[in-house]
Design an enzyme around this catalytic site. Structure first.
Site, mmCIF file in Angstrom:
data_model
loop_
_atom_site.group_PDB
_atom_site.id
_atom_site.type_symbol
_atom_site.label_atom_id
_atom_site.label_comp_id
_atom_site.label_asym_id
_atom_site.label_seq_id
_atom_site.Cartn_x
_atom_site.Cartn_y
_atom_site.Cartn_z
ATOM 1 N N THR A 270 -19.057 9.912 -2.115
ATOM 2 C CA THR A 270 -19.683 9.677 -0.820
ATOM 3 C C THR A 270 -18.692 9.869 0.316
ATOM 4 O O THR A 270 -17.490 9.662 0.154
ATOM 5 C CB THR A 270 -20.304 8.261 -0.744
ATOM 6 O OG1 THR A 270 -20.925 8.092 0.523
ATOM 7 C CG2 THR A 270 -19.258 7.178 -0.929
ATOM 8 N N ARG A 271 -19.205 10.299 1.457
ATOM 9 C CA ARG A 271 -18.427 10.290 2.683
ATOM 10 C C ARG A 271 -19.211 9.530 3.744
ATOM 11 O O ARG A 271 -19.003 9.696 4.928
ATOM 12 C CB ARG A 271 -18.085 11.727 3.126
ATOM 13 C CG ARG A 271 -19.240 12.665 3.251
ATOM 14 C CD ARG A 271 -18.738 14.060 3.661
ATOM 15 N NE ARG A 271 -19.824 14.867 4.186
ATOM 16 C CZ ARG A 271 -20.508 15.759 3.476
ATOM 17 N NH1 ARG A 271 -20.221 15.956 2.218
ATOM 18 N NH2 ARG A 271 -21.465 16.453 4.036
ATOM 19 N N HIS B 119 -26.423 3.420 2.101
ATOM 20 C CA HIS B 119 -27.655 2.805 2.569
ATOM 21 C C HIS B 119 -28.599 2.611 1.383
ATOM 22 O O HIS B 119 -28.219 2.845 0.235
ATOM 23 C CB HIS B 119 -28.256 3.660 3.680
ATOM 24 C CG HIS B 119 -27.321 3.829 4.854
ATOM 25 N ND1 HIS B 119 -26.906 2.760 5.619
ATOM 26 C CD2 HIS B 119 -26.680 4.916 5.346
ATOM 27 C CE1 HIS B 119 -26.066 3.198 6.545
ATOM 28 N NE2 HIS B 119 -25.899 4.503 6.393
ATOM 29 N N HIS C 226 -28.893 5.564 -1.129
ATOM 30 C CA HIS C 226 -27.720 5.732 -1.994
ATOM 31 C C HIS C 226 -27.656 4.621 -3.043
ATOM 32 O O HIS C 226 -27.333 4.857 -4.204
ATOM 33 C CB HIS C 226 -26.432 5.716 -1.166
ATOM 34 C CG HIS C 226 -26.445 6.644 0.008
ATOM 35 N ND1 HIS C 226 -26.548 6.200 1.299
ATOM 36 C CD2 HIS C 226 -26.410 7.998 0.074
ATOM 37 C CE1 HIS C 226 -26.547 7.236 2.124
ATOM 38 N NE2 HIS C 226 -26.458 8.344 1.408
ATOM 39 N N ARG D 91 -29.529 15.359 -3.226
ATOM 40 C CA ARG D 91 -30.044 16.477 -2.471
ATOM 41 C C ARG D 91 -28.927 17.077 -1.619
ATOM 42 O O ARG D 91 -28.161 16.340 -0.999
ATOM 43 C CB ARG D 91 -31.153 15.926 -1.573
ATOM 44 C CG ARG D 91 -31.992 16.945 -0.898
ATOM 45 C CD ARG D 91 -33.084 16.196 -0.143
ATOM 46 N NE ARG D 91 -34.021 17.131 0.449
ATOM 47 C CZ ARG D 91 -33.810 17.783 1.577
ATOM 48 N NH1 ARG D 91 -32.691 17.582 2.246
ATOM 49 N NH2 ARG D 91 -34.715 18.620 2.037
#
Ligand SMILES: [Zn+2]
Length: 390
Positions: free
Chosen positions: A193-194, A198, A201, A287
């Site tokens: 992740t960057r 939320h 995720h 996605r």
């Protein structure tokens, strides 16, 4: 517990770390690294790029562009290259050595030059990024480079400023494997992740955690797009989420100093190889993984894994649709499982979410957990610390 082997024929991690040597009698030429090259050097140093031992020579480079192979049967999707100005390249004939340094003069290591060649940058862009359009940030960075590449094995003496700043997060692959071993995890899902995490995720991470023993949240600590949040804030937000919404001893968070290329499908394969080296058995691929703008279809980065030769990758992708909260389902779901009208979904864009955070507008708990929102709002009220000087 038995662990997944590192990538490549030798099935062992190949860190390129070495203690810095005293200055040589004869001064060596100095190659000044771009931020992407410095990040690649750090990943070579830690063994995250196993089985690579350095920057690619011409044969390896061509094999990666045309066959996605660093050697026969060794899957590798993205060239790892070192570009130099032609005037400097004249001094770097095969057999010589050169120091690798940041623009600040800080020396990070050394290369033993084996090859020197002029790459076809347009072929590289079209193979790696699927486009030569200079509005793609990866294409623009590739075309901006000096026109000669040098290849050869490296020694890494210093992992650089990102590692210094985030040493507590920047685990080496061997360190991550030791942690997974301590927890007794045989299967580990990696989540790259960057962003802060939320609800969407969280949902994908929990779907993965239904299948695996552990979850490895791996933050990108290298150069980011300008609207990405600083890593410290993202890490605190994820910590708050994990503390309140995940079971104890099933989740760990770390980071790594990669520079994003936004190469979509090929970059997803690179992320998978790196995670296999870190000891993860699965990689969550959502996605538009590692995509940018409209350059890739939303599921291109998932489709590429189905096209790889069988047995070329031990880590498995876990391919997920985009998640959202559906009011009729009364829970988090994805299009594959929810039959309801999109109007029933609580869904806002990342841009809209940032605007609401900044302007103090309400954010539905269906979008982000209140504990996460509290961390982000508190951080947005603070002065943002500048990224480390490179
Ligand atoms: Zn529904």
């Amino acid at each position: 517990v038995s662990q997944i082997p590192p990538h490549g024929p030798e099935r062992r991690l190949l860190p390129r770390w070495a203690a810095p040597r005293a200055a040589e009698a004869a001064p060596e030429p100095v190659v000044v690294l771009s931020s992407r090259e410095a990040a690649d050097l750090a990943l070579l140093g830690m063994g995250a790029y196993t089985p690579l031992t350095g920057f690619m020579d011409h044969d390896t480079y061509r094999g990666v562009l045309r066959e996605m192979q660093a050697a026969p049967g060794v899957l590798w999707p993205i060239p790892i290259t070192l570009a130099v100005h032609p005037v400097l390249a004249d001094q770097l004939s095969p057999g010589t050595t050169a120091r690798l340094a940041l623009p600040s003069g800080r020396v990070l290591g050394r290369i033993r030059v084996q090859d020197r060649f002029r790459p076809n940058l347009l072929e590289e862009c079209s193979a790696v990024y699927g486009t030569c359009d200079p509005s793609h940030p990866g294409v623009a960075a590739t075309l901006r480079q000096p026109p000669v590449y040098i290849g050869g094995p490296v020694e890494v003496w210093d992992l650089g400023p990102v590692y210094d700043r985030y040493r507590h997060l920047c685990w080496w692959p061997a360190e991550a494997r030791a942690v997974f071993e301590t927890y007794g995890w045989e299967t580990v899902a990696a989540f790259q992740t960057r962003n802060p995490m939320h609800r969407s995720h969280e949902f994908l991470a929990k779907c993965a955690l239904m299948l695996t023993d552990g979850l490895f949240i791996h933050q990108v600590l290298g150069e980011l797009k300008s609207d990405d949040l600083p890593a410290d804030v993202r890490v605190r937000a994820v910590d708050a989420l994990v503390r309140h919404y995940f079971p104890e001893n099933r989740v760990v968070q770390a980071g790594y100093p990669i520079a994003m290329r936004y190469a979509g499908p090929r970059e997803a394969v690179l992320h998978a190889i790196i995670r296999q080296n870190y000891g993860a058995t699965h990689l969550i691929v959502g996605r538009d993984h590692a995509g940018v703008g409209r350059f890739y279809g939303p599921y291109d980065a998932q489709a590429i894994f189905r096209q790889l030769p069988k047995g070329s990758l031990a880590i498995q992708p876990l391919c997920f649709d985009e998640a959202f909260y559906c009011r009729r389902c009364d829970g988090m779901t994805v299009a594959r499982t929810c039959p309801h009208d999109p109007a029933e979904r609580d869904h806002i864009s990342g841009t809209e979410l940032r605007r609401r955070l900044r302007d103090g507008l309400p954010i539905s708990p269906h979008i982000s957990r209140p504990e996460v929102v509290a961390v982000l709002r508190a951080a947005l009220g603070e002065p943002v610390t500048p990224p480390p000087a490179v």
